[in-house]
Design a protein around this motif. Structure first.
Motif, short mmCIF file in Angstrom:
data_model
loop_
_atom_site.label_atom_id
_atom_site.label_comp_id
_atom_site.label_asym_id
_atom_site.label_seq_id
_atom_site.Cartn_x
_atom_site.Cartn_y
_atom_site.Cartn_z
N LEU A 111 -52.98 22.49 -56.92
CA LEU A 111 -52.21 21.69 -57.49
C LEU A 111 -52.95 21.18 -58.68
N ARG A 112 -54.16 20.77 -57.65
CA ARG A 112 -54.99 20.01 -58.67
C ARG A 112 -56.02 20.88 -59.87
N ILE A 115 -54.04 21.75 -62.54
CA ILE A 115 -53.44 20.35 -63.79
C ILE A 115 -55.03 20.28 -65.00
N GLY A 157 -44.21 21.85 -56.63
CA GLY A 157 -45.62 21.21 -57.75
C GLY A 157 -45.64 21.89 -58.81
N VAL A 158 -46.44 22.73 -58.81
CA VAL A 158 -47.13 23.83 -60.15
C VAL A 158 -46.04 24.05 -60.72
N TYR A 161 -44.25 20.61 -63.09
CA TYR A 161 -45.88 21.05 -64.44
C TYR A 161 -45.35 21.65 -65.08
N THR A 164 -42.51 21.73 -67.38
CA THR A 164 -43.17 20.26 -68.28
C THR A 164 -43.51 20.82 -69.43
N LEU A 165 -44.50 21.49 -69.30
CA LEU A 165 -45.67 21.88 -70.40
C LEU A 165 -45.09 22.67 -71.10
#
Length: 258
Positions: A111-112, A115, A157-158, A161, A164-165
């Motif tokens: 994930l990190r 982002i 989680g991805v 993200y 939303t993005l």
């Protein structure tokens, strides 16, 4: 059908193996230019020797924040049209087998970095008037897979993200999508099959039959077919497809919306 990919530049993670390699080869076949990203320099050199002048390799460990920062700086010096976010998935395991360090590593590796790299690439794409962001995840986003709790959680989680993005950057001509592969003939599925065989005390061949029986087509997927869908989403023809998680799974997921 002309996908209008000729001479457009893409960055592809996990470029030397499995689905990432299939996408690299498909892009090059359409006349695109590719920056392939992987950990091992020698494998990138081997791929580059076979691919020709349209390919260049960039060795980086995407779990390292400094390496991701340096990669972003390199990509931002180029006229990048699209980026395929892809790297090896987290280890197999059940929730009761894992320690907190395993969760921390899974966050870093799944994930990190996505982002961090996305945030670094967006200003340039906005300035150039658009682009393509494509994330390779897993059907576990829609239907959790046994013995893959780290993947089930982090890839969800991805998805949050990316969805939303897509709402935030759509007006700038940037599309953000997820391709969620099912069981494809790649090194990753071999790891999953071996873990399941160990737990069930079965032969690897028997477990593969068990897995493919869950699909509608009764076989593992061909990475080339997966790459064909990726090319559509990466091309100008995909300009009205955004915020989607599309499963490429041979009918594995049983939810009525796929």
């Amino acid at each position: 059908m002309d996908l209008q990919l000729k001479d457009r530049l893409f960055a592809v993670g996990g470029a030397t193996s499995g689905l990432g390699k299939a996408i690299v080869e498909a892009l090059l076949a359409e006349g695109a230019k590719v920056i392939g990203i992987a950990r091992t320099k020698s494998k990138l050199e081997e791929l580059g020797a076979a691919a020709g002048t349209g390919f260049e390799g960039y060795a980086a460990d995407l779990t390292d924040a400094t390496a991701v920062k340096n990669l972003a700086g390199y990509l931002n010096e180029r006229e990048l049209y699209g980026c395929v976010f892809n790297a090896g998935g987290p280890p197999t395991g059940r929730a009761d087998e894992l320690e907190m360090k395993d969760w921390d590593h899974a966050y870093q590796g799944t994930l990190r970095w996505k982002i961090q790299l996305t945030a670094a690439l967006l200003p340039g794409m906005i300035q150039r008037g658009g682009g393509r962001l494509l994330y390779l995840e897993s059907v576990s986003i829609k239907q959790p897979i046994d013995n893959l709790v780290l993947s089930n959680v982090m890839r969800a989680g991805v998805a949050g993200y990316v969805k939303t993005l897509s709402r935030e950057v759509g007006e700038q001509g940037i599309t953000c999508n997820i391709l969620a592969p099912g069981y494809h003939a790649t090194p990753r599925i071999t790891t999953v099959l071996k873990k399941s065989a160990e737990i069930q005390k079965m032969k690897l061949e028997e477990v593969e039959e068990q897995f493919t029986a869950e699909t509608a087509v009764k076989r593992l997927g061909d990475p080339k077919d997966f790459a064909a869908m990726a090319l559509l989403l990466l091309s100008p023809s995909g300009n009205y497809l955004t915020g989607q998680t599309i499963t490429v799974d041979g009918g594995l997921v049983r939810h009525i919306t796929g």
